[in-house]
Design an enzyme around this catalytic site. Structure first.
Site, PDB file in Angstrom:
ATOM      1  N   ASN A 152      41.782  33.751  35.096  1.00 49.96           N
ATOM      2  CA  ASN A 152      41.414  33.615  33.690  1.00 49.96           C
ATOM      3  C   ASN A 152      40.084  32.863  33.553  1.00 49.96           C
ATOM      4  OD1 ASN A 152      41.551  33.808  30.918  1.00 49.96           O
ATOM      5  ND2 ASN A 152      43.151  32.276  30.665  1.00 49.96           N
ATOM      6  N   GLU A 176      40.285  38.862  36.574  1.00 53.29           N
ATOM      7  CA  GLU A 176      39.755  38.258  35.353  1.00 53.29           C
ATOM      8  C   GLU A 176      38.787  37.113  35.674  1.00 53.29           C
ATOM      9  OE1 GLU A 176      41.337  37.444  30.806  1.00 53.29           O
ATOM     10  OE2 GLU A 176      42.782  37.397  32.458  1.00 53.29           O
ATOM     11  N   ASP A 234      46.867  41.886  38.783  1.00 57.35           N
ATOM     12  CA  ASP A 234      47.568  41.772  37.521  1.00 57.35           C
ATOM     13  C   ASP A 234      47.755  43.175  36.968  1.00 57.35           C
ATOM     14  OD1 ASP A 234      48.399  41.365  34.927  1.00 57.35           O
ATOM     15  OD2 ASP A 234      46.728  40.077  34.346  1.00 57.35           O
ATOM     16  N   ASN A 244      49.596  43.868  34.423  1.00 54.02           N
ATOM     17  CA  ASN A 244      49.811  43.748  32.982  1.00 54.02           C
ATOM     18  C   ASN A 244      51.032  44.524  32.507  1.00 54.02           C
ATOM     19  OD1 ASN A 244      48.335  42.035  31.137  1.00 54.02           O
ATOM     20  ND2 ASN A 244      46.455  42.999  31.882  1.00 54.02           N
ATOM     21  N   HIS A 289      48.188  32.258  34.767  1.00 53.75           N
ATOM     22  CA  HIS A 289      48.893  32.979  35.825  1.00 53.75           C
ATOM     23  C   HIS A 289      49.023  32.064  37.041  1.00 53.75           C
ATOM     24  CE1 HIS A 289      48.304  37.276  34.372  1.00 53.75           C
ATOM     25  NE2 HIS A 289      47.498  36.606  33.563  1.00 53.75           N
TER      26      HIS A 289
END
Length: 256
Positions: free
Chosen positions: A9, A35, A149, A151, A247
């Site tokens: 992130n 990310e 990820d 998602n 995460h």
């Protein structure tokens, strides 16, 4: 070989929380980041060649500043590193594909379908590209490791509050159905292989309402492999004790 995947992130944000000290201590053979929200030209040299390590880094960045992006830090030089080759996804820095002698590593940051299904068609198109890529690798007699990820929380056991989230991005029927089809193609969710039926294992928690402290989370980060590569997989674990992002990292150990 230990391979860790982590949605950070924002790599510049996680760097301020001790990322490079953690990397030296953890010392995985390969680290895949999701990310990253950065491109190499925006970063200081430590991000490209971490001091005191033998890592080489590779980057896929979004055209949009501060958005998406993946990176790979690896001790072993890959034979080749490339993007997916589809501009609609490469422009968002979604995928890096690294060829090693024994397997193909795919570091991927799957799109979020967003509220009101705004990006669901885009996400499902990306998902289908991932499935086709993995199938093509297997068809050539090779192995893949698709980490990142995704998602999506696949089944009710992968989300703390399934009933309340039936219409939430990341738990939509269409997303879960794609995961069904991915596994039905002969591919393996390695964490579930080693931990069948075990509840309360999550990789993402909202920053709201002390969700992480209460372990109200979602398991949306995966290491998946083709069935033929499974005998090489020795462990697949979640690392919730590692902080710094919403995460936590996921880790896989393979014998090659």
């Amino acid at each position: 070989m230990r391979i860790i995947s982590w949605n950070v992130n924002g790599i510049r944000a996680v760097e301020k929380r001790g990322f490079f000290e953690w990397l030296k201590t953890e010392n995985p053979d390969i680290l895949c980041l999701n990310e990253t929200k950065a491109e190499p030209g925006q970063l200081s040299p430590i991000f490209i060649n971490p001091v005191g390590t033998t890592y080489t880094s590779f980057w896929a960045s979004a055209k949009k500043k501060g958005y998406s992006g993946v990176a790979i830090y690896t001790k072993t030089q890959p034979q080749d590193v490339r993007y997916l080759g589809k501009p609609e996804f490469d422009d968002e820095g979604r995928v890096l594909i690294a060829e090693y002698k024994e397997f193909t590593l795919i570091a991927a940051y799957f799109p979020n379908s967003q509220d009101e299904r705004k990006r669901l068609p885009y996400k499902l198109a990306f998902n289908d590209s991932m499935l086709k890529l993995c199938n093509s690798i297997v068809k050539k007699g090779k192995h893949f490791l698709l980490c990142g990820d995704y998602n999506v929380a696949h089944t009710p056991i992968d989300i703390a509050r399934p009933k309340q989230n039936e219409n939430s991005a990341g738990y939509l029927p269409e997303e879960r159905a794609w995961m069904d089809s991915f596994l039905a193609a002969g591919h393996i969710d390695t964490f579930r292989h080693f931990h069948p039926g075990e509840p309360n294992h999550y990789t993402w928690w909202s920053y709201m309402g002390q969700a992480r402290v209460k372990n109200i989370g979602w398991r949306i980060d995966y290491h998946c492999v083709d069935k033929g590569f499974l005998p090489k997989v020795k462990a697949s674990i979640i690392r919730p004790e590692i902080l710094g992002s919403d995460h936590c990292p996921v880790e896989i150990e393979i014998s090659i």
